[in-house]
Design an enzyme around this catalytic site. Structure first.
Site, PDB file in Angstrom:
ATOM      1  N   ASP A  58      47.040   8.504  23.972  1.00 43.69           N
ATOM      2  CA  ASP A  58      47.427   9.156  25.212  1.00 43.69           C
ATOM      3  C   ASP A  58      48.800   8.697  25.720  1.00 43.69           C
ATOM      4  O   ASP A  58      48.980   7.538  26.101  1.00 43.69           O
ATOM      5  CB  ASP A  58      46.367   8.912  26.292  1.00 43.69           C
ATOM      6  CG  ASP A  58      46.405   9.944  27.401  1.00 43.69           C
ATOM      7  OD1 ASP A  58      47.182  10.907  27.294  1.00 43.69           O
ATOM      8  OD2 ASP A  58      45.661   9.787  28.380  1.00 43.69           O
ATOM      9  N   LYS A 116      40.354  11.998  29.716  1.00 45.96           N
ATOM     10  CA  LYS A 116      41.537  11.552  30.454  1.00 45.96           C
ATOM     11  C   LYS A 116      41.167  10.484  31.476  1.00 45.96           C
ATOM     12  O   LYS A 116      41.896   9.505  31.661  1.00 45.96           O
ATOM     13  CB  LYS A 116      42.188  12.748  31.143  1.00 45.96           C
ATOM     14  CG  LYS A 116      43.409  12.414  31.984  1.00 45.96           C
ATOM     15  CD  LYS A 116      44.578  11.959  31.138  1.00 45.96           C
ATOM     16  CE  LYS A 116      45.246  13.110  30.430  1.00 45.96           C
ATOM     17  NZ  LYS A 116      46.502  12.694  29.749  1.00 45.96           N
ATOM     18  N   LYS A 128      54.312  17.943  37.829  1.00 44.86           N
ATOM     19  CA  LYS A 128      53.070  17.257  38.185  1.00 44.86           C
ATOM     20  C   LYS A 128      53.249  16.429  39.453  1.00 44.86           C
ATOM     21  O   LYS A 128      54.241  15.726  39.609  1.00 44.86           O
ATOM     22  CB  LYS A 128      52.621  16.359  37.037  1.00 44.86           C
ATOM     23  CG  LYS A 128      51.323  15.602  37.300  1.00 44.86           C
ATOM     24  CD  LYS A 128      50.776  14.951  36.049  1.00 44.86           C
ATOM     25  CE  LYS A 128      51.647  13.831  35.556  1.00 44.86           C
ATOM     26  NZ  LYS A 128      51.045  13.123  34.408  1.00 44.86           N
ATOM     27  N   LYS A 171      48.713   5.109  27.110  1.00 46.12           N
ATOM     28  CA  LYS A 171      47.841   4.722  28.230  1.00 46.12           C
ATOM     29  C   LYS A 171      46.703   3.798  27.805  1.00 46.12           C
ATOM     30  O   LYS A 171      46.364   2.844  28.502  1.00 46.12           O
ATOM     31  CB  LYS A 171      47.209   5.975  28.853  1.00 46.12           C
ATOM     32  CG  LYS A 171      48.065   6.788  29.776  1.00 46.12           C
ATOM     33  CD  LYS A 171      47.204   7.832  30.483  1.00 46.12           C
ATOM     34  CE  LYS A 171      48.045   8.763  31.344  1.00 46.12           C
ATOM     35  NZ  LYS A 171      48.755   9.766  30.518  1.00 46.12           N
TER      36      LYS A 171
END
Length: 562
Positions: free
Chosen positions: A342, A391, A446, A518
């Site tokens: 990620d 996520k 975002k 991540k």
């Protein structure tokens, strides 16, 4: 053939070649896109470093400490040293970058950025003329402290890209797969990421070029993606799909006369695959599960297996558990590189910095609340609960190691077990929630809002709120280049312990890529490091070790003594 392979200038220019000089301002190259001088910028003069025709040989001593806790609770520390020798091949060669999800926002932005820099296409915005660049790339646009200028006493910094021979992103040959058949010029328009004046100049370079057909297993991604899925490898035989992807990799490499290839997943987030004994727990069982087209073999795992079997690195840029235990074992058996998971681009990167700052300052975060909304296709896919869960897991684990490192502020599992009389497996931890919503109107822009609620001295409380607005794909694209550049570099690095024995490649899981990810994948049985500062230091120190230099010395002892 990839559109990036269509170059009117014959031959391949690697990252250690000088560009032609010109006084034409239209040909000015942004510093992040400049090439390293021929032969390299840095030469280390030391008995531990030697430069050979094939590459750079360096001796390095890894210094550490072993800590033993006695029965009385006191700690005994023993210094340790282990000697290594690294060899880095200096020839970069011709490198392919194959993206799974080439027609998405990230994929088209990667290709567009590459082409704009390669052809030095500038464009007009309301603020003036904009140069192409690689801003946001750790490799291309950040620097490392190399040492001190003896004449001035000032620090000397160099770009990370100048530390060792690395592929220049302009030189990638880019191709890949997508479940959407939309030509890449139209896919770029659909993404609405880049300025129109740039897009119109790129359209002729991308016109009519289509991604290769990809794999589509509807159970793994949101149902709202079905309308895009018109470019598929036929059938439902997963073994046949695996062989098809392997053939695509071989064909792409042959057609473009490549020396090496990196495959990177930047497609939709999948749901988590169930870990089932006898199905995906070992390499042998996983391959059998592919042969039987088992329901818990995901598209991303098929791509990972194909890459491993073809001997090319595979990087997972999405949060799902692509690397089930059997996949990791398969990579180990073939000594092929894998990395994930990620992309760490916006909110999570800030969170890892701020949480570390608070804990290291002796302040105790009690809760971290994160809210996001975005309007691109990633947000649309994540509006499905099973995909969002993938996520949520990757975002929620980012502060774990920083909290566990401070048992003064947070009680350990042993402390809580002793206190409650019940077995507790996890130590004290801040409350941590993550919310993601799809708002089509905002597109690729975002919005992220974070609240940090912390305990202060004498029972006091502190609240910090951060609002972050960013272009999602413009943050992710430089990370994709970084991951591909570093993965290719690490294929050329071998090592041995001491001065005897055979050189061998690094361990299969590329935890050195953690800064860009991540939920970093690490060697089984070792701790995950989420601290952004430690991740960056590890990468910097490894690159220095490969040229025989010690790590960063921020002691600056010469400034502390007479």
């Amino acid at each position: 053939m990839s559109p990036t392979a269509l170059d009117p200038t014959p031959g391949h220019i690697d990252s250690f070649s000088l560009p032609a000089t010109t006084n034409d301002q239209s040909k000015v190259v942004h510093p992040s896109a400049r090439r390293t001088p021929e032969g390299g910028l840095i030469k280390v003069e030391s008995e531990s470093t030697s430069y050979e025709e094939e590459g750079i040989r360096a001796k390095f001593t890894d210094r550490g400490a072993e800590v033993v806790k006695g029965a009385d609770g006191k700690l005994t520390v023993k210094k340790t040293e282990k000697n290594f020798e690294f060899f880095t091949k200096s020839k970069v060669g011709r490198v392919g970058l194959m993206l799974v999800g080439l027609g998405g926002n990230n994929g088209t932005t990667v290709l567009a950025t590459h082409l704009a820099n390669k052809h030095n296409i500038s464009w007009r915005t309301k603020n003036g003329v904009q140069q192409p660049n690689y801003i946001g790339s750790v490799v291309r646009a950040s620097t490392v402290r190399l040492g001190i200028d003896p004449e001035t006493g000032k620090d000397v910094f160099v770009p990370i890209s100048d530390m060792l021979p690395m592929v220049h992103p302009n030189d990638f040959v880019i191709g890949g797969w997508d479940i959407s058949s939309l030509p890449l010029d139209k896919a770029m328009l659909r993404a609405k990421v880049l300025e129109w004046d740039l897009q119109r100049q790129l359209i002729p370079l991308m016109d009519g070029v289509k991604p290769m057909p990809s794999i589509y297993y509807p159970d793994f991604i949101a149902a709202n993606q079905a309308d895009r899925a018109d470019n598929l490898i036929p059938g439902d035989d997963k073994a046949a799909h695996l062989e098809h992807i392997r053939a695509d990799i071989r064909q792409f490499k042959a057609d473009n006369e490549l020396d090496s290839v990196v495959v990177l997943w930047t497609a939709n987030t999948e749901r988590y695959a169930d870990i089932i004994p006898g199905i995906n727990d070992t390499a042998e069982n996983l391959l059998k599960a592919v042969e039987s087209s088992h329901d818990e073999v995901s598209p991303s795992t098929v791509f990972a297996i194909a890459s491993i079997l073809e001997g090319v690195p595979f990087i997972n840029g999405s949060p799902q558990n692509t690397f089930v235990p059997g996949c990791i074992e398969l990579a180990e058996k073939h000594k092929t590189f894998i990395g994930g998971d990620d992309f760490k681009s916006g909110q999570t990167k800030v969170k890892s910095v701020l949480a570390e700052f608070l804990v290291n300052a002796g302040i105790k975060p009690l809760s971290i609340s994160s809210y996001n909304h975005l309007g691109n296709n990633d947000g649309k896919n994540l509006s499905s609960q099973r995909q969002f869960r993938s996520k949520e897991i990757s975002k929620s684990s980012v502060v774990d190691d920083m909290v566990a490192a401070n048992h003064v502020l947070y009680k350990t599992a042993a402390d809580l077990t002793k206190e409650t009389g019940e077995i507790v497996k996890k130590g004290e931890h801040p409350d941590h929630i993550v919310v993601i919503k799809h708002v089509p109107a905002v597109g690729d822009s975002k919005r992220a809002i974070d609240e940090y609620y912390s305990e202060l001295l004498m029972g006091g409380r502190n609240v910090m709120n951060i609002f972050n607005e960013c272009e999602d794909s413009l943050l992710a694209t430089p990370l994709i280049f970084d991951l591909a550049i570093l993965a290719e570099l690490l294929t050329r690095v071998t090592y041995r312990e001491g001065e005897a024995g055979e050189f061998q490649p690094l361990y299969s899981v590329l935890s050195l890529l953690s800064y860009m990810l991540k939920a970093p994948l690490v060697k089984p049985g070792t701790d995950v490091v989420n601290s952004l500062n430690r991740q960056r230091n590890a990468l910097e120190q490894f690159l220095k070790a490969c040229i025989g230099l010690e790590g960063s010395n921020d002691l600056l002892l010469n400034t502390r003594v007479w």
